[in-house]
Motif scaffolding. Sequence first.
Motif, PDB file in Angstrom:
ATOM      1  N   GLY A 188       0.802  -1.237   0.000  1.00  0.00           N
ATOM      2  CA  GLY A 188       0.000   0.000   0.000  1.00  0.00           C
ATOM      3  C   GLY A 188       0.826   1.274   0.000  1.00  0.00           C
ATOM      4  O   GLY A 188       2.056   1.250  -0.035  1.00  0.00           O
ATOM      5  N   ASP A 189       0.136   2.413   0.075  1.00  0.00           N
ATOM      6  CA  ASP A 189       0.752   3.751   0.025  1.00  0.00           C
ATOM      7  C   ASP A 189       1.882   3.873   1.055  1.00  0.00           C
ATOM      8  O   ASP A 189       1.622   3.787   2.267  1.00  0.00           O
ATOM      9  CB  ASP A 189      -0.291   4.834   0.338  1.00  0.00           C
ATOM     10  N   VAL A 190       3.093   4.106   0.595  1.00  0.00           N
ATOM     11  CA  VAL A 190       4.265   4.179   1.483  1.00  0.00           C
ATOM     12  C   VAL A 190       4.421   5.584   2.077  1.00  0.00           C
ATOM     13  O   VAL A 190       4.784   5.756   3.236  1.00  0.00           O
ATOM     14  CB  VAL A 190       5.552   3.768   0.729  1.00  0.00           C
ATOM     15  N   HIS A 191       4.142   6.600   1.294  1.00  0.00           N
ATOM     16  CA  HIS A 191       4.194   7.990   1.754  1.00  0.00           C
ATOM     17  C   HIS A 191       5.420   8.328   2.605  1.00  0.00           C
ATOM     18  O   HIS A 191       5.317   8.836   3.724  1.00  0.00           O
ATOM     19  CB  HIS A 191       2.916   8.360   2.513  1.00  0.00           C
ATOM     20  N   GLY A 192       6.575   8.004   2.080  1.00  0.00           N
ATOM     21  CA  GLY A 192       7.796   8.450   2.750  1.00  0.00           C
ATOM     22  C   GLY A 192       8.144   7.701   4.025  1.00  0.00           C
ATOM     23  O   GLY A 192       8.952   8.180   4.822  1.00  0.00           O
ATOM     24  N   GLY A 217       1.391   2.653  -5.518  1.00  0.00           N
ATOM     25  CA  GLY A 217       1.589   4.086  -5.744  1.00  0.00           C
ATOM     26  C   GLY A 217       1.547   4.904  -4.473  1.00  0.00           C
ATOM     27  O   GLY A 217       1.272   4.385  -3.386  1.00  0.00           O
ATOM     28  N   ASP A 218       1.807   6.213  -4.591  1.00  0.00           N
ATOM     29  CA  ASP A 218       1.950   7.130  -3.459  1.00  0.00           C
ATOM     30  C   ASP A 218       3.143   6.729  -2.582  1.00  0.00           C
ATOM     31  O   ASP A 218       2.998   6.439  -1.379  1.00  0.00           O
ATOM     32  CB  ASP A 218       0.661   7.240  -2.633  1.00  0.00           C
ATOM     33  N   ILE A 219       4.311   6.755  -3.181  1.00  0.00           N
ATOM     34  CA  ILE A 219       5.550   6.501  -2.449  1.00  0.00           C
ATOM     35  C   ILE A 219       5.994   7.783  -1.745  1.00  0.00           C
ATOM     36  O   ILE A 219       6.608   7.739  -0.678  1.00  0.00           O
ATOM     37  CB  ILE A 219       6.672   6.055  -3.432  1.00  0.00           C
ATOM     38  N   ASP A 275       5.650  12.154  -0.514  1.00  0.00           N
ATOM     39  CA  ASP A 275       4.853  13.086   0.307  1.00  0.00           C
ATOM     40  C   ASP A 275       4.529  12.524   1.698  1.00  0.00           C
ATOM     41  O   ASP A 275       4.564  11.329   1.933  1.00  0.00           O
ATOM     42  CB  ASP A 275       3.550  13.497  -0.411  1.00  0.00           C
ATOM     43  N   ARG A 276       4.154  13.444   2.565  1.00  0.00           N
ATOM     44  CA  ARG A 276       3.679  13.171   3.937  1.00  0.00           C
ATOM     45  C   ARG A 276       4.705  12.698   4.953  1.00  0.00           C
ATOM     46  O   ARG A 276       4.719  13.181   6.068  1.00  0.00           O
ATOM     47  CB  ARG A 276       2.537  12.140   3.934  1.00  0.00           C
ATOM     48  N   GLY A 277       5.548  11.728   4.643  1.00  0.00           N
ATOM     49  CA  GLY A 277       6.443  11.156   5.646  1.00  0.00           C
ATOM     50  C   GLY A 277       7.754  11.907   5.766  1.00  0.00           C
ATOM     51  O   GLY A 277       7.918  12.995   5.228  1.00  0.00           O
ATOM     52  N   ASN A 313      -1.684   9.190  -7.205  1.00  0.00           N
ATOM     53  CA  ASN A 313      -1.960  10.590  -7.531  1.00  0.00           C
ATOM     54  C   ASN A 313      -0.826  11.507  -7.056  1.00  0.00           C
ATOM     55  O   ASN A 313      -0.576  12.551  -7.675  1.00  0.00           O
ATOM     56  CB  ASN A 313      -3.312  11.045  -6.956  1.00  0.00           C
ATOM     57  N   HIS A 314      -0.099  11.108  -6.015  1.00  0.00           N
ATOM     58  CA  HIS A 314       1.001  11.966  -5.560  1.00  0.00           C
ATOM     59  C   HIS A 314       2.162  11.973  -6.551  1.00  0.00           C
ATOM     60  O   HIS A 314       2.785  13.013  -6.766  1.00  0.00           O
ATOM     61  CB  HIS A 314       1.459  11.551  -4.162  1.00  0.00           C
ATOM     62  N   GLU A 315       2.454  10.827  -7.173  1.00  0.00           N
ATOM     63  CA  GLU A 315       3.492  10.809  -8.212  1.00  0.00           C
ATOM     64  C   GLU A 315       3.032  11.624  -9.421  1.00  0.00           C
ATOM     65  O   GLU A 315       3.803  12.362 -10.030  1.00  0.00           O
ATOM     66  CB  GLU A 315       3.820   9.371  -8.650  1.00  0.00           C
ATOM     67  N   VAL A 357      -4.472  -0.821  -9.384  1.00  0.00           N
ATOM     68  CA  VAL A 357      -4.549   0.586  -9.807  1.00  0.00           C
ATOM     69  C   VAL A 357      -4.643   1.408  -8.525  1.00  0.00           C
ATOM     70  O   VAL A 357      -5.130   0.903  -7.512  1.00  0.00           O
ATOM     71  CB  VAL A 357      -5.769   0.820 -10.738  1.00  0.00           C
ATOM     72  N   HIS A 358      -4.180   2.643  -8.544  1.00  0.00           N
ATOM     73  CA  HIS A 358      -4.128   3.381  -7.278  1.00  0.00           C
ATOM     74  C   HIS A 358      -5.510   3.594  -6.651  1.00  0.00           C
ATOM     75  O   HIS A 358      -5.679   3.419  -5.448  1.00  0.00           O
ATOM     76  CB  HIS A 358      -3.421   4.722  -7.456  1.00  0.00           C
ATOM     77  N   ALA A 359      -6.502   3.991  -7.446  1.00  0.00           N
ATOM     78  CA  ALA A 359      -7.791   4.315  -6.818  1.00  0.00           C
ATOM     79  C   ALA A 359      -9.003   3.600  -7.399  1.00  0.00           C
ATOM     80  O   ALA A 359      -9.899   3.218  -6.651  1.00  0.00           O
ATOM     81  CB  ALA A 359      -8.035   5.825  -6.854  1.00  0.00           C
ATOM     82  N   LEU A 377      -5.226  -1.258   0.244  1.00  0.00           N
ATOM     83  CA  LEU A 377      -4.010  -1.480   1.047  1.00  0.00           C
ATOM     84  C   LEU A 377      -3.504  -0.201   1.694  1.00  0.00           C
ATOM     85  O   LEU A 377      -2.431  -0.185   2.283  1.00  0.00           O
ATOM     86  CB  LEU A 377      -2.922  -2.085   0.155  1.00  0.00           C
ATOM     87  N   ASP A 378      -4.266   0.894   1.587  1.00  0.00           N
ATOM     88  CA  ASP A 378      -3.846   2.135   2.232  1.00  0.00           C
ATOM     89  C   ASP A 378      -4.438   2.205   3.628  1.00  0.00           C
ATOM     90  O   ASP A 378      -5.642   2.467   3.790  1.00  0.00           O
ATOM     91  CB  ASP A 378      -4.280   3.347   1.401  1.00  0.00           C
ATOM     92  N   TYR A 379      -3.599   1.967   4.652  1.00  0.00           N
ATOM     93  CA  TYR A 379      -4.047   2.079   6.041  1.00  0.00           C
ATOM     94  C   TYR A 379      -3.318   3.218   6.735  1.00  0.00           C
ATOM     95  O   TYR A 379      -2.820   3.096   7.855  1.00  0.00           O
ATOM     96  CB  TYR A 379      -3.929   0.733   6.769  1.00  0.00           C
TER      97      TYR A 379
HETATM   98 MN   LIG Z   1      -2.112   8.079  -0.679  1.00  0.00          MN
END
Ligand SMILES: [Mn+2]
Length: 321
Positions: A15-19, A51-53, A55-57, A82-84, A149-151, A288-290
Amino acid sequence: MIIDRDDVAGYDVIGDVHGCARALCQLLQELGYQEQHEVWRHPERKAVFVGDIIDRGTQIRDAMRLVRRMVEAGSAYLALGNHEYNAVAFAFDIDAPADCPRRQFQLRLFRHLQLTLQEYRFHEAEWRDTLAWLRQQPLCLEFSHFRVVHACWDPLRIGQARAIHDGCALRDEQFLLDSMQRGTEPYRVVERLLKGTDLRLPEGMTLIGADGIERNRIRTKFWKKMPATYGDVLFQPDKLPDEWMQRALSDRDKERLLHYGKQEKPLFVGHYWRRGTPKVIRDNIACLDYSAVKSGRLVAYRMGAEARLYNEQFAWVSASL
Ligand SMILES: [Mn+2]
């Protein structure tokens, strides 16, 4: 991008890793991957990132480098989030005059990208190279027995994305330029695949999310058969007041929604800020985005050859490391 010839025992969809690079290392280790010559590998499995590796972290650059190395070494795939997309679009052909609609669109993306740009500020060449690499990556992935797919998997928009470089549509300059202009087909492709379906709230109504941002739209489920009310389709962490939940969907609202059938291949998405213990949405859909970063979890699903999804196949680590 269609992948049907991998000789592997299975895939670990992440899922989304976000840094959250440290959490990602820990998760990979728990899944049986090992780092060799700076690349994380599994002897018989591959990772798939939804996706979304970025931002945020706080370890965005580390996370991006780790994922890129895995993809380049053939031990992982990445479907863009969407962040990429935001990062690629923000940086693309920035010489347009400030009053041009595309420049306005790009400037609105900036607030999401601040932490990423800050981490890369002394690594400009690497950032440019990373953006060029991200443009080569697909907006969706289809394996012989599952999809990523991301979303949101919308057959019409998936088909349009695939018509351009087998889904690596950001490679195409015109697609990328058009995607920044509301009303174009590329804009609709990116919105649908990377942000999902949504509904506009009734005239004059807005909702202030937990992130402090005021919105007049709600994120919706894309798999509900015959929904009747807003409550039936709402799919986001921010709740709606009860009377809005019970409000009937208009015919026009229903036209905006989709229905991912129960007989379709299993589908993995990220994006939706889920909370609590990971579980499948349905036996052919898992998110998988928690909410990694905000004391949430970084989550993976261990996919074998099975045709359906099971709660026992989730693995996760706390991402407040
Ligand atoms: Mn995300």
